[in-house]
Design an enzyme around this catalytic site. Structure first.
Site, mmCIF file in Angstrom:
data_model
loop_
_atom_site.group_PDB
_atom_site.id
_atom_site.type_symbol
_atom_site.label_atom_id
_atom_site.label_comp_id
_atom_site.label_asym_id
_atom_site.label_seq_id
_atom_site.Cartn_x
_atom_site.Cartn_y
_atom_site.Cartn_z
ATOM 1 N N ILE A 176 -13.666 -4.655 -9.529
ATOM 2 C CA ILE A 176 -12.465 -5.442 -9.283
ATOM 3 C C ILE A 176 -12.831 -6.869 -8.858
ATOM 4 O O ILE A 176 -12.220 -7.838 -9.290
ATOM 5 C CB ILE A 176 -11.597 -4.775 -8.174
ATOM 6 C CG1 ILE A 176 -11.355 -3.287 -8.474
ATOM 7 C CG2 ILE A 176 -10.284 -5.530 -7.972
ATOM 8 C CD1 ILE A 176 -10.565 -2.996 -9.718
ATOM 9 N N ILE A 177 -13.805 -6.974 -7.953
ATOM 10 C CA ILE A 177 -14.259 -8.288 -7.457
ATOM 11 C C ILE A 177 -15.789 -8.352 -7.548
ATOM 12 O O ILE A 177 -16.445 -7.314 -7.643
ATOM 13 C CB ILE A 177 -13.808 -8.538 -5.986
ATOM 14 C CG1 ILE A 177 -14.333 -7.415 -5.066
ATOM 15 C CG2 ILE A 177 -12.293 -8.664 -5.877
ATOM 16 C CD1 ILE A 177 -14.181 -7.693 -3.584
ATOM 17 N N GLU A 180 -21.152 -4.083 -5.474
ATOM 18 C CA GLU A 180 -21.286 -3.314 -6.709
ATOM 19 C C GLU A 180 -21.674 -4.211 -7.893
ATOM 20 O O GLU A 180 -22.523 -3.865 -8.706
ATOM 21 C CB GLU A 180 -19.968 -2.607 -7.014
ATOM 22 C CG GLU A 180 -19.778 -1.326 -6.256
ATOM 23 C CD GLU A 180 -20.874 -0.328 -6.592
ATOM 24 O OE1 GLU A 180 -21.091 -0.075 -7.778
ATOM 25 O OE2 GLU A 180 -21.505 0.185 -5.663
ATOM 26 N N HIS A 190 -10.052 -2.129 -1.438
ATOM 27 C CA HIS A 190 -11.153 -1.449 -0.769
ATOM 28 C C HIS A 190 -11.666 -2.199 0.457
ATOM 29 O O HIS A 190 -11.754 -1.663 1.540
ATOM 30 C CB HIS A 190 -12.307 -1.196 -1.749
ATOM 31 C CG HIS A 190 -13.277 -0.188 -1.224
ATOM 32 N ND1 HIS A 190 -14.255 -0.513 -0.310
ATOM 33 C CD2 HIS A 190 -13.392 1.141 -1.450
ATOM 34 C CE1 HIS A 190 -14.945 0.589 -0.010
ATOM 35 N NE2 HIS A 190 -14.439 1.598 -0.678
ATOM 36 N N GLU A 212 -11.570 -1.037 4.204
ATOM 37 C CA GLU A 212 -12.830 -1.295 4.905
ATOM 38 C C GLU A 212 -13.148 -2.785 5.023
ATOM 39 O O GLU A 212 -14.316 -3.174 4.947
ATOM 40 C CB GLU A 212 -13.991 -0.592 4.164
ATOM 41 C CG GLU A 212 -13.846 0.910 4.098
ATOM 42 C CD GLU A 212 -14.904 1.574 3.225
ATOM 43 O OE1 GLU A 212 -15.938 0.933 2.928
ATOM 44 O OE2 GLU A 212 -14.698 2.733 2.833
ATOM 45 N N VAL A 267 -9.493 3.587 -9.616
ATOM 46 C CA VAL A 267 -9.029 4.974 -9.701
ATOM 47 C C VAL A 267 -8.176 5.317 -8.479
ATOM 48 O O VAL A 267 -8.281 4.667 -7.445
ATOM 49 C CB VAL A 267 -10.215 5.968 -9.768
ATOM 50 C CG1 VAL A 267 -11.010 5.775 -11.047
ATOM 51 C CG2 VAL A 267 -11.120 5.825 -8.540
ATOM 52 N N HIS A 299 -9.948 7.499 -1.571
ATOM 53 C CA HIS A 299 -9.234 6.577 -0.676
ATOM 54 C C HIS A 299 -7.715 6.665 -0.881
ATOM 55 O O HIS A 299 -6.957 6.649 0.084
ATOM 56 C CB HIS A 299 -9.694 5.133 -0.901
ATOM 57 C CG HIS A 299 -11.067 4.852 -0.377
ATOM 58 N ND1 HIS A 299 -11.419 5.048 0.934
ATOM 59 C CD2 HIS A 299 -12.189 4.385 -0.987
ATOM 60 C CE1 HIS A 299 -12.693 4.713 1.119
ATOM 61 N NE2 HIS A 299 -13.179 4.313 -0.043
HETATM 62 CO CO CO Z 1 -15.035 3.546 -0.360
#
Ligand code: CO
Length: 334
Positions: free
Chosen positions: A147-148, A152, A214, A245, A273, A277
Protein backbone atom coordinates in the site's frame (compact mmCIF):
# COMPACT_ATOMS: atom_id res chain seq x y z
CA UNK A 1 -6.45 26.08 -19.34
CA UNK A 2 -6.18 24.88 -15.76
CA UNK A 3 -9.75 23.63 -15.87
CA UNK A 4 -9.10 21.74 -19.10
CA UNK A 5 -6.13 19.97 -17.57
CA UNK A 6 -8.23 19.02 -14.54
CA UNK A 7 -11.00 17.77 -16.80
CA UNK A 8 -8.58 15.68 -18.79
CA UNK A 9 -7.11 14.18 -15.63
CA UNK A 10 -10.56 13.38 -14.28
CA UNK A 11 -11.55 11.76 -17.58
CA UNK A 12 -8.41 9.66 -17.64
CA UNK A 13 -9.07 8.50 -14.12
CA UNK A 14 -12.71 7.76 -14.89
CA UNK A 15 -11.75 5.69 -17.90
CA UNK A 16 -9.17 3.78 -15.92
CA UNK A 17 -11.56 3.06 -13.10
CA UNK A 18 -14.63 2.56 -15.25
CA UNK A 19 -13.38 0.77 -18.33
CA UNK A 20 -10.97 -1.59 -16.64
CA UNK A 21 -8.11 -0.41 -18.83
CA UNK A 22 -4.66 -0.13 -17.38
CA UNK A 23 -3.36 3.28 -18.32
CA UNK A 24 0.35 3.77 -18.03
CA UNK A 25 0.69 7.19 -16.49
CA UNK A 26 3.81 9.04 -15.48
CA UNK A 27 5.47 6.12 -13.71
CA UNK A 28 8.45 8.33 -13.17
CA UNK A 29 11.99 7.42 -12.30
CA UNK A 30 14.30 9.83 -10.57
CA UNK A 31 17.49 10.64 -12.43
CA UNK A 32 20.62 12.21 -11.01
CA UNK A 33 21.71 15.47 -12.60
CA UNK A 34 23.89 14.94 -15.66
CA UNK A 35 26.41 17.26 -14.00
CA UNK A 36 27.25 14.45 -11.58
CA UNK A 37 29.91 12.84 -13.78
CA UNK A 38 31.04 9.92 -11.62
CA UNK A 39 28.35 9.08 -9.03
CA UNK A 40 29.51 6.66 -6.34
CA UNK A 41 27.68 3.38 -5.71
CA UNK A 42 26.27 4.89 -2.51
CA UNK A 43 24.94 7.96 -4.32
CA UNK A 44 23.41 5.77 -7.04
CA UNK A 45 21.70 3.68 -4.38
CA UNK A 46 20.38 6.77 -2.61
CA UNK A 47 19.02 8.02 -5.94
CA UNK A 48 16.86 4.88 -6.37
CA UNK A 49 13.56 6.72 -6.28
CA UNK A 50 10.48 5.65 -8.23
CA UNK A 51 10.36 2.86 -10.78
CA UNK A 52 13.71 1.03 -10.83
CA UNK A 53 15.40 -0.37 -13.93
CA UNK A 54 18.63 -2.34 -14.12
CA UNK A 55 20.42 -3.88 -17.09
CA UNK A 56 23.35 -6.23 -16.56
CA UNK A 57 25.96 -5.41 -19.20
CA UNK A 58 27.55 -8.89 -19.19
CA UNK A 59 24.20 -10.59 -19.98
CA UNK A 60 23.04 -8.42 -22.89
CA UNK A 61 23.70 -11.18 -25.46
CA UNK A 62 21.04 -13.44 -23.87
CA UNK A 63 17.68 -13.85 -25.60
CA UNK A 64 14.68 -12.14 -24.02
CA UNK A 65 12.51 -14.46 -21.93
CA UNK A 66 10.18 -12.36 -19.81
CA UNK A 67 8.29 -12.95 -16.58
CA UNK A 68 6.34 -10.88 -14.07
CA UNK A 69 6.90 -11.35 -10.33
CA UNK A 70 4.05 -10.12 -8.12
CA UNK A 71 5.00 -9.77 -4.45
CA UNK A 72 2.61 -9.53 -1.51
CA UNK A 73 2.93 -9.77 2.26
CA UNK A 74 0.43 -12.63 2.09
CA UNK A 75 -2.31 -13.84 4.43
CA UNK A 76 -3.21 -17.15 6.07
CA UNK A 77 -6.95 -16.43 5.60
CA UNK A 78 -7.72 -18.42 2.45
CA UNK A 79 -11.00 -16.77 1.44
CA UNK A 80 -9.67 -13.22 1.61
CA UNK A 81 -6.43 -14.30 -0.08
CA UNK A 82 -8.42 -15.57 -3.06
CA UNK A 83 -10.73 -12.55 -3.24
CA UNK A 84 -7.95 -9.97 -2.98
CA UNK A 85 -4.42 -11.18 -3.70
CA UNK A 86 -5.27 -13.92 -6.21
CA UNK A 87 -7.92 -11.75 -7.86
CA UNK A 88 -5.39 -8.96 -8.41
CA UNK A 89 -2.78 -11.40 -9.73
CA UNK A 90 -5.44 -12.80 -12.07
CA UNK A 91 -6.22 -9.29 -13.32
CA UNK A 92 -2.51 -8.85 -14.14
CA UNK A 93 -2.46 -12.28 -15.83
CA UNK A 94 -5.49 -11.29 -17.90
CA UNK A 95 -3.58 -8.29 -19.24
CA UNK A 96 -0.54 -10.43 -20.16
CA UNK A 97 -2.04 -13.85 -21.02
CA UNK A 98 1.11 -15.08 -22.79
CA UNK A 99 3.50 -14.11 -20.00
CA UNK A 100 4.56 -16.16 -17.00
CA UNK A 101 3.24 -14.45 -13.83
CA UNK A 102 4.56 -15.67 -10.46
CA UNK A 103 3.27 -14.78 -6.99
CA UNK A 104 5.62 -14.57 -4.01
CA UNK A 105 4.94 -13.76 -0.35
CA UNK A 106 7.33 -11.76 1.80
CA UNK A 107 6.01 -13.00 5.15
CA UNK A 108 7.99 -16.14 5.93
CA UNK A 109 5.65 -16.90 8.86
CA UNK A 110 2.61 -16.82 6.53
CA UNK A 111 4.43 -18.97 3.94
CA UNK A 112 5.10 -21.60 6.66
CA UNK A 113 1.50 -21.52 7.95
CA UNK A 114 -0.10 -21.71 4.49
CA UNK A 115 2.12 -24.70 3.73
CA UNK A 116 1.21 -26.42 7.02
CA UNK A 117 -2.53 -25.66 6.79
CA UNK A 118 -3.20 -26.07 3.08
CA UNK A 119 -0.13 -27.81 1.65
CA UNK A 120 0.25 -24.80 -0.64
CA UNK A 121 3.84 -23.81 -1.39
CA UNK A 122 4.31 -20.10 -2.07
CA UNK A 123 7.88 -18.88 -2.65
CA UNK A 124 9.66 -15.92 -1.08
CA UNK A 125 10.73 -13.27 -3.66
CA UNK A 126 14.29 -14.62 -3.45
CA UNK A 127 13.11 -18.19 -4.14
CA UNK A 128 10.84 -17.04 -6.97
CA UNK A 129 13.70 -15.20 -8.71
CA UNK A 130 16.04 -18.22 -8.29
CA UNK A 131 13.32 -20.44 -9.81
CA UNK A 132 12.76 -18.07 -12.75
CA UNK A 133 16.49 -17.96 -13.43
CA UNK A 134 16.66 -21.78 -13.28
CA UNK A 135 13.82 -21.91 -15.83
CA UNK A 136 15.78 -19.69 -18.21
CA UNK A 137 13.94 -16.41 -17.73
CA UNK A 138 16.28 -13.51 -18.48
CA UNK A 139 14.09 -10.44 -17.86
CA UNK A 140 11.78 -9.89 -14.90
CA UNK A 141 9.28 -7.12 -14.14
CA UNK A 142 8.87 -7.02 -10.36
CA UNK A 143 5.74 -5.44 -8.90
CA UNK A 144 4.41 -5.18 -5.36
CA UNK A 145 0.97 -5.26 -3.78
CA UNK A 146 2.15 -2.97 -0.99
CA UNK A 147 0.00 0.00 0.00
CA UNK A 148 2.83 2.40 0.95
CA UNK A 149 6.62 2.32 0.50
CA UNK A 150 7.40 1.12 4.04
CA UNK A 151 9.42 -1.79 5.43
CA UNK A 152 7.76 -4.35 3.15
CA UNK A 153 8.59 -2.32 0.05
CA UNK A 154 12.18 -1.83 1.31
CA UNK A 155 12.52 -5.62 1.61
CA UNK A 156 11.48 -6.02 -2.03
CA UNK A 157 13.82 -3.21 -3.08
CA UNK A 158 16.67 -5.00 -1.30
CA UNK A 159 15.78 -8.19 -3.20
CA UNK A 160 15.87 -6.19 -6.45
CA UNK A 161 19.35 -4.87 -5.63
CA UNK A 162 20.73 -8.21 -4.43
CA UNK A 163 19.47 -10.16 -7.48
CA UNK A 164 19.48 -7.62 -10.34
CA UNK A 165 22.81 -8.89 -11.71
CA UNK A 166 21.36 -12.42 -12.11
CA UNK A 167 19.24 -11.22 -15.03
CA UNK A 168 19.67 -9.41 -18.32
CA UNK A 169 17.15 -6.82 -17.19
CA UNK A 170 15.02 -6.27 -14.10
CA UNK A 171 12.49 -3.56 -13.31
CA UNK A 172 10.68 -2.86 -10.06
CA UNK A 173 7.48 -0.84 -9.94
CA UNK A 174 6.18 1.37 -7.16
CA UNK A 175 3.55 0.38 -4.57
CA UNK A 176 -0.11 1.51 -4.71
CA UNK A 177 0.72 4.87 -3.14
CA UNK A 178 4.12 6.32 -3.97
CA UNK A 179 3.94 9.61 -5.87
CA UNK A 180 2.12 12.45 -4.18
CA UNK A 181 1.74 14.81 -7.13
CA UNK A 182 5.24 16.30 -6.79
CA UNK A 183 6.20 18.38 -9.84
CA UNK A 184 5.20 16.34 -12.93
CA UNK A 185 4.57 13.09 -11.02
CA UNK A 186 1.29 11.21 -10.64
CA UNK A 187 -0.77 11.73 -7.51
CA UNK A 188 -1.04 8.09 -6.45
CA UNK A 189 -2.44 9.03 -3.06
CA UNK A 190 -5.31 11.09 -4.52
CA UNK A 191 -6.07 8.39 -7.13
CA UNK A 192 -6.05 5.72 -4.42
CA UNK A 193 -8.32 7.72 -2.13
CA UNK A 194 -10.72 8.31 -5.02
CA UNK A 195 -10.68 4.56 -5.71
CA UNK A 196 -11.16 3.78 -2.00
CA UNK A 197 -14.13 6.16 -1.84
CA UNK A 198 -16.03 4.04 -4.39
CA UNK A 199 -16.70 1.69 -1.46
CA UNK A 200 -17.82 4.43 0.97
CA UNK A 201 -21.45 4.30 2.11
CA UNK A 202 -23.61 7.41 1.67
CA UNK A 203 -23.80 9.34 4.90
CA UNK A 204 -25.10 12.44 6.61
CA UNK A 205 -23.73 14.80 9.26
CA UNK A 206 -23.98 12.19 12.04
CA UNK A 207 -22.20 9.47 10.04
CA UNK A 208 -18.50 8.77 9.80
CA UNK A 209 -16.20 6.24 8.17
CA UNK A 210 -13.18 5.03 10.11
CA UNK A 211 -10.58 3.73 7.67
CA UNK A 212 -8.23 1.31 9.41
CA UNK A 213 -4.71 1.23 7.99
CA UNK A 214 -1.79 -0.79 9.29
CA UNK A 215 0.75 1.78 10.56
CA UNK A 216 4.50 1.42 10.63
CA UNK A 217 7.60 2.56 12.55
CA UNK A 218 9.03 3.43 9.08
CA UNK A 219 8.94 7.16 8.16
CA UNK A 220 6.48 6.19 5.38
CA UNK A 221 3.91 6.31 8.21
CA UNK A 222 3.61 9.96 7.14
CA UNK A 223 1.60 8.76 4.09
CA UNK A 224 -1.43 8.40 6.38
CA UNK A 225 -1.49 12.15 6.91
CA UNK A 226 -1.28 12.67 3.14
CA UNK A 227 -4.16 10.21 2.64
CA UNK A 228 -6.28 12.17 5.13
CA UNK A 229 -5.43 15.41 3.37
CA UNK A 230 -6.39 14.00 -0.05
CA UNK A 231 -9.63 12.54 1.36
CA UNK A 232 -10.55 15.97 2.69
CA UNK A 233 -9.62 17.60 -0.63
CA UNK A 234 -11.93 15.13 -2.39
CA UNK A 235 -14.74 16.22 -0.08
CA UNK A 236 -14.77 13.13 2.15
CA UNK A 237 -14.70 15.11 5.37
CA UNK A 238 -16.47 12.34 7.27
CA UNK A 239 -13.74 9.74 6.62
CA UNK A 240 -10.89 9.36 9.09
CA UNK A 241 -7.75 7.30 8.60
CA UNK A 242 -6.32 5.64 11.69
CA UNK A 243 -3.79 2.87 12.19
CA UNK A 244 -3.46 -0.35 14.20
CA UNK A 245 0.27 0.01 14.78
CA UNK A 246 1.20 3.61 14.05
CA UNK A 247 -0.08 7.18 13.99
CA UNK A 248 -2.86 8.36 13.92
CA UNK A 249 -4.13 5.92 16.56
CA UNK A 250 -7.67 4.67 17.17
CA UNK A 251 -7.81 7.09 20.13
CA UNK A 252 -7.07 9.99 17.72
CA UNK A 253 -10.00 8.84 15.57
CA UNK A 254 -12.29 8.63 18.62
CA UNK A 255 -11.51 12.27 19.42
CA UNK A 256 -12.63 13.26 15.89
CA UNK A 257 -15.91 11.39 16.34
CA UNK A 258 -16.62 13.13 19.65
CA UNK A 259 -15.72 16.55 18.31
CA UNK A 260 -18.13 16.15 15.39
CA UNK A 261 -20.91 14.57 17.47
CA UNK A 262 -21.00 11.50 15.24
CA UNK A 263 -23.64 8.83 15.96
CA UNK A 264 -23.05 6.16 13.29
CA UNK A 265 -19.69 4.69 12.31
CA UNK A 266 -18.63 2.40 9.47
CA UNK A 267 -15.33 0.62 10.09
CA UNK A 268 -13.37 -0.52 7.03
CA UNK A 269 -9.82 -1.76 6.46
CA UNK A 270 -7.37 0.12 4.25
CA UNK A 271 -5.42 -3.08 3.74
CA UNK A 272 -4.89 -5.43 0.81
CA UNK A 273 -6.83 -8.20 2.56
CA UNK A 274 -9.49 -8.48 5.24
CA UNK A 275 -7.23 -10.74 7.28
CA UNK A 276 -6.34 -11.02 10.94
CA UNK A 277 -6.33 -7.26 11.67
CA UNK A 278 -9.72 -6.71 10.01
CA UNK A 279 -11.40 -9.84 11.38
CA UNK A 280 -10.07 -9.55 14.94
CA UNK A 281 -8.62 -6.12 15.82
CA UNK A 282 -11.32 -4.28 13.86
CA UNK A 283 -14.46 -6.41 13.78
CA UNK A 284 -13.86 -9.09 16.47
CA UNK A 285 -16.39 -9.71 19.24
CA UNK A 286 -13.76 -9.43 22.00
CA UNK A 287 -14.26 -6.37 24.16
CA UNK A 288 -11.01 -4.73 23.04
CA UNK A 289 -11.82 -4.78 19.29
CA UNK A 290 -12.43 -1.38 17.67
CA UNK A 291 -16.04 -2.38 16.96
CA UNK A 292 -16.65 -3.32 20.62
CA UNK A 293 -15.03 -0.14 21.95
CA UNK A 294 -17.13 2.02 19.61
CA UNK A 295 -20.33 0.21 20.65
CA UNK A 296 -19.43 0.67 24.32
CA UNK A 297 -18.95 4.38 23.62
CA UNK A 298 -22.52 4.46 22.30
CA UNK A 299 -22.00 4.50 18.53
CA UNK A 300 -23.98 2.46 16.01
CA UNK A 301 -21.35 0.43 14.18
CA UNK A 302 -21.26 -1.12 10.72
CA UNK A 303 -18.28 -3.12 9.53
CA UNK A 304 -17.13 -3.39 5.92
CA UNK A 305 -15.10 -6.61 5.79
CA UNK A 306 -13.43 -6.47 2.38
CA UNK A 307 -9.80 -5.98 1.39
CA UNK A 308 -8.64 -3.39 -1.15
CA UNK A 309 -8.09 -6.10 -3.76
CA UNK A 310 -11.87 -6.58 -3.93
CA UNK A 311 -12.32 -2.93 -4.86
CA UNK A 312 -12.15 -2.96 -8.67
CA UNK A 313 -10.97 0.67 -8.83
CA UNK A 314 -8.07 -0.11 -6.47
CA UNK A 315 -7.37 -3.38 -8.29
CA UNK A 316 -7.07 -1.39 -11.52
CA UNK A 317 -4.46 0.84 -9.87
CA UNK A 318 -2.40 -2.22 -8.88
CA UNK A 319 -2.68 -3.48 -12.48
CA UNK A 320 -1.48 -0.05 -13.66
CA UNK A 321 1.57 -0.33 -11.38
CA UNK A 322 2.34 -3.80 -12.76
CA UNK A 323 1.98 -2.55 -16.33
CA UNK A 324 4.38 0.33 -15.63
CA UNK A 325 7.03 -2.20 -14.52
CA UNK A 326 6.23 -4.29 -17.59
CA UNK A 327 6.45 -1.34 -20.01
CA UNK A 328 9.80 -0.33 -18.48
CA UNK A 329 11.02 -3.92 -19.00
CA UNK A 330 10.02 -3.62 -22.66
CA UNK A 331 12.05 -0.44 -22.86
CA UNK A 332 9.10 1.88 -23.42
CA UNK A 333 10.03 5.51 -23.02
CA UNK A 334 8.21 7.30 -20.21
CO1 CO B 1 0.16 -6.53 11.15
Amino acid sequence: MKLNMKKMLAMGLLCMVGCGFAVVGNAGSFKLSEDVKAPTVALKQAAQVGLLTHETAALQNLENKDAILVMSFGTTVKETREKNINATVNAIKALYPDTKVVLAFTSHIIIDRVKANEGLVIPTPEEALAQLKAEGYTRVAMTSLDIIPGIEYDYKKAVFNLHKNDFKKVTFGTPLMYWQGQEDKDDDVAESMQALATQFPQGGKKDAILVMAHGTPHPANAYYAVMQDKLNALGHNNAFVFTVEGWPSFENALEELKERKIKNVTLMPLMMVAGDHALNDMAGDEEDSFKSILKKEGYNVDVYLHGLGENIAVQNLFVKKASQAWEALQGAKE
